[in-house]
Design a protein around this motif. Structure first.
Motif, PDB file in Angstrom:
ATOM      1  N   GLU A 190       0.827  -1.212   0.000  1.00 51.04           N
ATOM      2  CA  GLU A 190       0.000   0.000   0.000  1.00 51.04           C
ATOM      3  C   GLU A 190       0.860   1.259   0.000  1.00 51.04           C
ATOM      4  O   GLU A 190       0.361   2.348  -0.302  1.00 51.04           O
ATOM      5  CB  GLU A 190      -0.934   0.005   1.209  1.00 51.04           C
ATOM      6  CG  GLU A 190      -1.916  -1.149   1.250  1.00 51.04           C
ATOM      7  CD  GLU A 190      -2.936  -1.148   0.122  1.00 51.04           C
ATOM      8  OE1 GLU A 190      -3.147  -0.072  -0.469  1.00 51.04           O
ATOM      9  OE2 GLU A 190      -3.504  -2.211  -0.174  1.00 51.04           O
ATOM     10  N   ASP A 220      -4.616   1.011  -2.366  1.00 48.35           N
ATOM     11  CA  ASP A 220      -6.027   0.799  -2.634  1.00 48.35           C
ATOM     12  C   ASP A 220      -6.824   2.002  -2.147  1.00 48.35           C
ATOM     13  O   ASP A 220      -6.465   2.629  -1.140  1.00 48.35           O
ATOM     14  CB  ASP A 220      -6.522  -0.442  -1.887  1.00 48.35           C
ATOM     15  CG  ASP A 220      -6.094  -1.734  -2.563  1.00 48.35           C
ATOM     16  OD1 ASP A 220      -6.640  -2.041  -3.629  1.00 48.35           O
ATOM     17  OD2 ASP A 220      -5.207  -2.425  -2.018  1.00 48.35           O
ATOM     18  N   LEU A 247     -14.091  -0.737   1.216  1.00 48.11           N
ATOM     19  CA  LEU A 247     -13.934  -1.102  -0.194  1.00 48.11           C
ATOM     20  C   LEU A 247     -15.222  -1.633  -0.816  1.00 48.11           C
ATOM     21  O   LEU A 247     -15.248  -2.027  -1.984  1.00 48.11           O
ATOM     22  CB  LEU A 247     -12.829  -2.154  -0.332  1.00 48.11           C
ATOM     23  CG  LEU A 247     -11.409  -1.665  -0.021  1.00 48.11           C
ATOM     24  CD1 LEU A 247     -10.445  -2.832   0.013  1.00 48.11           C
ATOM     25  CD2 LEU A 247     -10.968  -0.630  -1.041  1.00 48.11           C
ATOM     26  N   ARG A 265      -4.917  -9.284  -7.288  1.00 45.42           N
ATOM     27  CA  ARG A 265      -3.905  -8.297  -7.665  1.00 45.42           C
ATOM     28  C   ARG A 265      -2.531  -8.919  -7.863  1.00 45.42           C
ATOM     29  O   ARG A 265      -1.633  -8.275  -8.412  1.00 45.42           O
ATOM     30  CB  ARG A 265      -3.810  -7.200  -6.600  1.00 45.42           C
ATOM     31  CG  ARG A 265      -5.000  -6.278  -6.503  1.00 45.42           C
ATOM     32  CD  ARG A 265      -4.718  -5.122  -5.549  1.00 45.42           C
ATOM     33  NE  ARG A 265      -3.611  -4.304  -6.031  1.00 45.42           N
ATOM     34  CZ  ARG A 265      -3.020  -3.336  -5.318  1.00 45.42           C
ATOM     35  NH1 ARG A 265      -3.421  -3.096  -4.083  1.00 45.42           N
ATOM     36  NH2 ARG A 265      -2.018  -2.633  -5.823  1.00 45.42           N
TER      37      ARG A 265
END
Length: 257
Positions: free
Chosen positions: A143, A148, A203, A217
């Motif tokens: 991250e 994200d 999310l 991913r």
């Protein structure tokens, strides 16, 4: 990558990735101090590591400067010197978009992921610089490379940790000290199991959906294992990694390629 005779501090070393790092360093000859805030988790970690006098638990909250400095001092008091600092403390307990995040969540997340590394490293340098040797390994995240949405404070803190590491590498390189980041992909630790549902809601999914998202991913089609992160730390902590500094080593199954 023999660490015999070396000593290490692993913050947040009683659970998850930190515990795997401590175990790997111990198995390669180092003596290790692990920090944690919870006695029960600490005692369980010591039992699992089963390393006798080669491992020491320091109960400390690394977000507090005095505790972070005491952890560094504990390594010297217990083993005589300090060689390796692994700033593993991090995480988040709340997740939000930039539009929705509160000041409290923002500051708490930065304190947990960034202030902890600063407090610990700054005090450690008072020992490492005079001896003209040492390793600093900061645990960032994928991250911190390719974030994200909805994880703004955590992503910002992990990006900042990479920046701090790169500056540090340039500052301490002349003293024989290296500074690097390891950026793990998603690892299903007990912390992720606990906090994952909150991140999932931001999310717009549930916990199984979050895991599918992270797996999707990757190039490998699976989550990262704690021992894979620990292996990268071992390299950077060892003589074999002496030519690596200012690097950001991704251990994320190809998530951020």
């Amino acid at each position: 990558m023999d660490l015999t005779g070396k000593t290490a501090l692993v913050t947040g070393g009683t659970r998850g990735i930190g515990l795997a790092i401590a175990d790997t360093l111990l198995r390669h000859g180092a003596r290790v101090v692990v920090t944690g805030r919870d006695r029960e988790h600490g005692d369980r970690a010591l039992a699992r590591l089963d390393a006798g006098d080669d491992v020491t638990l320091c109960l400390a909250d690394a977000t507090l400067r005095a505790d972070a400095e005491r952890a560094v001092d504990t390594v010297v008091e217990r083993y005589g010197h300090l060689d390796v600092v692994v700033n593993n403390v991090g995480g988040a307990t709340d997740f939000a978009t930039v539009a929705d995040i509160t000041d409290d969540v923002w500051h708490r997340t930065l304190a947990l992921n960034l202030d902890t590394a600063l407090y610990t490293t700054r005090h450690a340098l008072s020992l490492l610089v005079p001896q003209r040797s040492g390793r600093v390994v900061n645990i960032s995240s994928m991250e911190g490379r390719d974030p994200d949405p909805g994880l703004c404070a955590y992503a910002a803190a992990k990006h900042a940790l990479i920046g701090l590491t790169r500056v540090l590498a340039k500052e301490v390189g002349p003293y024989g000290i290296t500074a690097n980041c390891v950026c793990p992909g998603a690892v299903e630790t007990d912390w992720v199991v606990e906090q994952g549902p909150r991140a999932a809601r931001v999310l717009g999914t549930d916990y199984p959906g979050l895991i599918r998202h992270f797996v999707g991913r990757t190039a490998t089609g699976r989550l990262t294992r704690p021992d894979e992160v620990a292996a990268a730390v071992l390299l950077l902590a060892s003589h074999a990694g002496s030519g690596i500094t200012g690097a950001c080593l991704a251990v994320d199954g190809g998530t951020t390629v």
